[in-house]
Design an enzyme around this catalytic site. Structure first.
Site, PDB file in Angstrom:
ATOM      1  N   VAL A  29      -6.582 -13.284  44.251  1.00  0.00           N
ATOM      2  CA  VAL A  29      -5.946 -13.024  43.311  1.00  0.00           C
ATOM      3  C   VAL A  29      -6.992 -12.960  41.878  1.00  0.00           C
ATOM      4  O   VAL A  29      -6.487 -12.415  41.363  1.00  0.00           O
ATOM      5  CB  VAL A  29      -5.580 -14.902  42.595  1.00  0.00           C
ATOM      6  CG1 VAL A  29      -5.705 -15.734  41.551  1.00  0.00           C
ATOM      7  CG2 VAL A  29      -4.361 -15.301  43.044  1.00  0.00           C
ATOM      8  N   VAL A  30      -8.199 -13.512  42.260  1.00  0.00           N
ATOM      9  CA  VAL A  30      -9.821 -13.014  41.458  1.00  0.00           C
ATOM     10  C   VAL A  30      -9.421 -10.826  41.647  1.00  0.00           C
ATOM     11  O   VAL A  30      -9.510 -10.995  40.284  1.00  0.00           O
ATOM     12  CB  VAL A  30     -10.724 -13.000  41.717  1.00  0.00           C
ATOM     13  CG1 VAL A  30     -11.898 -12.429  41.926  1.00  0.00           C
ATOM     14  CG2 VAL A  30     -10.608 -14.685  41.911  1.00  0.00           C
ATOM     15  N   ASP A  86      -9.070  -4.944  48.137  1.00  0.00           N
ATOM     16  CA  ASP A  86     -10.861  -4.820  46.823  1.00  0.00           C
ATOM     17  C   ASP A  86     -10.711  -3.412  46.616  1.00  0.00           C
ATOM     18  O   ASP A  86     -10.921  -3.090  45.176  1.00  0.00           O
ATOM     19  CB  ASP A  86     -11.781  -6.161  47.519  1.00  0.00           C
ATOM     20  CG  ASP A  86     -13.049  -6.444  46.352  1.00  0.00           C
ATOM     21  OD1 ASP A  86     -12.360  -6.106  44.887  1.00  0.00           O
ATOM     22  OD2 ASP A  86     -13.714  -5.203  46.419  1.00  0.00           O
ATOM     23  N   ASP A  90     -10.041  -1.463  43.013  1.00  0.00           N
ATOM     24  CA  ASP A  90     -11.537  -1.052  42.960  1.00  0.00           C
ATOM     25  C   ASP A  90     -10.662   0.626  42.250  1.00  0.00           C
ATOM     26  O   ASP A  90     -11.622   0.911  41.071  1.00  0.00           O
ATOM     27  CB  ASP A  90     -12.397  -0.583  43.509  1.00  0.00           C
ATOM     28  CG  ASP A  90     -13.177  -2.368  43.041  1.00  0.00           C
ATOM     29  OD1 ASP A  90     -12.548  -3.356  42.416  1.00  0.00           O
ATOM     30  OD2 ASP A  90     -13.754  -2.390  43.862  1.00  0.00           O
TER      31      ASP A  90
END
Length: 220
Positions: A29-30, A86, A90
């Site tokens: 979620v982050v 991630d 990114d």
């Protein structure tokens, strides 16, 4: 350049990570919220030209995005999918920040008078466009090297270095300094990007020459 600050930074944000874990926020979620927020704010910043507020909010989002690893560690350890997500998001965030800079310069060029002789916006825009390429190739070189069983984390400008250069340039221009400042930051980013790509290629070349592995014909 800033990689040696990673451990102190992790200790600094540890309380925030513990707070997120306590309310049930997951690392994924982050990651998603950080990337989505970065894309949205970057595009709005480029369109409006509000560089200082944009740089401040993007800095907060970068801090938030860096929490995912700490949240994962506090939640029992990260997963393979979490690491993949991630890394993928990114790349989208990196593109968005540079896209915002490109939009900003493009709007400056479009609104400038034909009597104005100022090449900095064009130089900055083209340098930012070039930096999009070096940013992606830097990340791809590492991923491709790791797929072949080699390490390629080296280089003068890692992701954290690139973000610092962009956000500092945005903030300085946002406080009233000429766009040439941001353009110079983009030139620096482009140069460091080329150097970093070369460093990673050279490092992998040396590693492969001393410890060669058979090539996989399925790789393109």
């Amino acid at each position: 350049m800033f990689e040696h600050l990673r451990k102190p930074w992790k200790r600094l944000i540890a309380p925030i990570a513990r707070g997120l874990v306590s309310i049930g926020v997951t690392a994924n979620v982050v990651t998603i919220v950080g990337a989505a927020g970065t894309v949205l704010v970057s595009i709005i910043t480029g369109i409006t030209g509000w560089l200082l507020p944009g740089a401040i909010v993007l800095t907060i989002l970068v801090i938030f995005d860096s929490l995912d690893g700490s949240v994962a560690a506090l939640s029992g350890g990260g997963t393979q999918f979490g690491a993949f997500l991630d890394s993928t998001l990114d790349r989208i965030a990196d593109w968005a920040i540079l896209a915002g800079v490109i939009i900003f310069f493009h709007r400056l060029i479009a609104t400038s008078s034909s009597n104005d002789i100022n090449y900095w916006p064009e130089i900055g825009m083209y340098a930012a466009l070039f930096s999009v390429m070096t940013s992606f190739v830097t990340s791809y070189a590492r991923a491709r090297a790791e797929a072949e069983g080699f390490d390629a984390k080296n280089g003068i400008a890692t992701r954290s270095d690139r973000l610092v250069i962009i956000l500092v340039g945005m903030a300085l221009t946002g406080v009233g300094l000429p766009p040439a400042i941001l353009a110079c930051c983009m030139i620096l980013l482009a140069i460091l990007g080329v150097v970093t790509v070369w460093q990673r290629i050279w490092h992998v070349s040396q590693s492969m020459s001393t410890s060669p592995k058979p090539a996989d014909p399925s790789h393109e």
